[in-house]
Design an enzyme around this catalytic site. Structure first.
Site, PDB file in Angstrom:
ATOM      1  CG  MET A  78       3.251   7.151  -6.109  1.00 21.91           C
ATOM      2  SD  MET A  78       4.205   7.845  -7.144  1.00 21.91           S
ATOM      3  CE  MET A  78       4.485   8.664  -5.885  1.00 21.91           C
ATOM      4  CG  HIS A  80       0.794   2.536  -2.769  1.00 28.29           C
ATOM      5  ND1 HIS A  80       0.243   3.699  -2.717  1.00 28.29           N
ATOM      6  CD2 HIS A  80       1.439   2.436  -3.773  1.00 28.29           C
ATOM      7  CE1 HIS A  80       0.423   4.801  -3.813  1.00 28.29           C
ATOM      8  NE2 HIS A  80       0.732   3.343  -4.728  1.00 28.29           N
ATOM      9  CG  HIS A  81       5.340   7.958  -0.719  1.00 29.98           C
ATOM     10  ND1 HIS A  81       5.159   8.172   0.709  1.00 29.98           N
ATOM     11  CD2 HIS A  81       6.238   8.570  -1.138  1.00 29.98           C
ATOM     12  CE1 HIS A  81       5.721   9.606   1.055  1.00 29.98           C
ATOM     13  NE2 HIS A  81       6.375   9.369   0.086  1.00 29.98           N
ATOM     14  CB  ALA A  82      -1.072   6.370  -0.654  1.00 24.69           C
ATOM     15  CB  VAL A  99       4.272   4.421   5.932  1.00 27.84           C
ATOM     16  CG1 VAL A  99       3.485   3.318   6.536  1.00 27.84           C
ATOM     17  CG2 VAL A  99       4.716   3.606   4.617  1.00 27.84           C
TER      18      VAL A  99
END
Length: 223
Positions: free
Chosen positions: A21, A145-147, A149
């Site tokens: 991700m 990591h998409h968590a 931003v």
């Protein structure tokens, strides 16, 4: 200490070996415009350190709730190591666009160590054969990591690290660096226990939100 939102938690839990991700951006830099026509890696490290000193965002790492019974929290990393996050690599010659794309794709296909602040910067030397780019240029690959931003926030953070001129004041400190204290186990349980009752409802709401946004994207592509 800020907790992951339900949406960001989904990005964290959806992580898998074949589904990293990650989001990022690639910048091409002409170092001939720098003082002396050369940018040294130690200067890049100092520059990034100066820019990161204006915010604690880049120093945040995840702290898990007891037995992972609740969503993780963001906490300033007391052992933050900038040189771990900033990597210096070189392209095989002739350093063309294809080689740069291959390196970028392979790097973006890997996840990051979630025990540290989940971002990395790659300084890529040897960009010598890309049309429209002067020889001896370098690229900067920034990935999150998409968590950590979303797409908009990653662009804002990446842009915030850039300056409009080559005249940077090295070593400037605009604020005092203060790391958050690591909470005790008792404090973590005190946060986690009341939230356990509503965890299912929050997850359902986040799932519905993701579904609605996904349908919106599909509808936009259809028309």
């Amino acid at each position: 200490m800020k907790q992951l939102t339900p949406m960001d938690s989904h990005f964290f839990y959806f992580e898998a070996p074949n589904q990293p991700m990650m989001i990022g951006s690639l910048w091409l830099c002409d170092q001939s415009s720098a003082p002396g026509g050369l940018v040294r890696h130690k200067e890049i490290l100092q520059y990034i350190s100066d820019r990161l000193n204006t915010t604690s965002f880049f120093r945040r790492r995840l702290e898990q709730a007891p037995f992972q019974l609740d969503d993780p929290y963001w906490l300033d990393d007391e052992n933050f190591d900038l040189e771990y996050h900033v990597r210096h690599v070189g392209l095989p010659q002739p350093g063309d666009w294809r080689q740069l794309c291959i390196f970028t794709a392979r790097t973006m296909s890997r996840s990051v160590d979630m025990e540290r602040a989940p971002w990395e910067i790659y300084i890529i030397e040897g960009v010598n054969n890309v049309e429209g780019i002067p020889p001896n240029s370098f690229a900067v690959l920034i990935r999150f990591h998409h968590a950590y931003v979303d797409g908009k926030a990653s662009l804002e953070l990446t842009t915030a690290m850039m300056e409009e001129t080559a005249e940077h004041e090295y070593g400037r400190r605009d604020r005092v660096e203060v790391a958050e204290r690591l909470p005790t186990k008792l404090e973590m349980w005190a946060r986690t226990t009341p939230r356990m009752m509503g965890q299912t409802l929050r997850s359902m709401k986040a799932g519905l939100t993701v579904g609605r946004k996904g349908l919106g994207v599909c509808a936009a592509e259809t028309f």
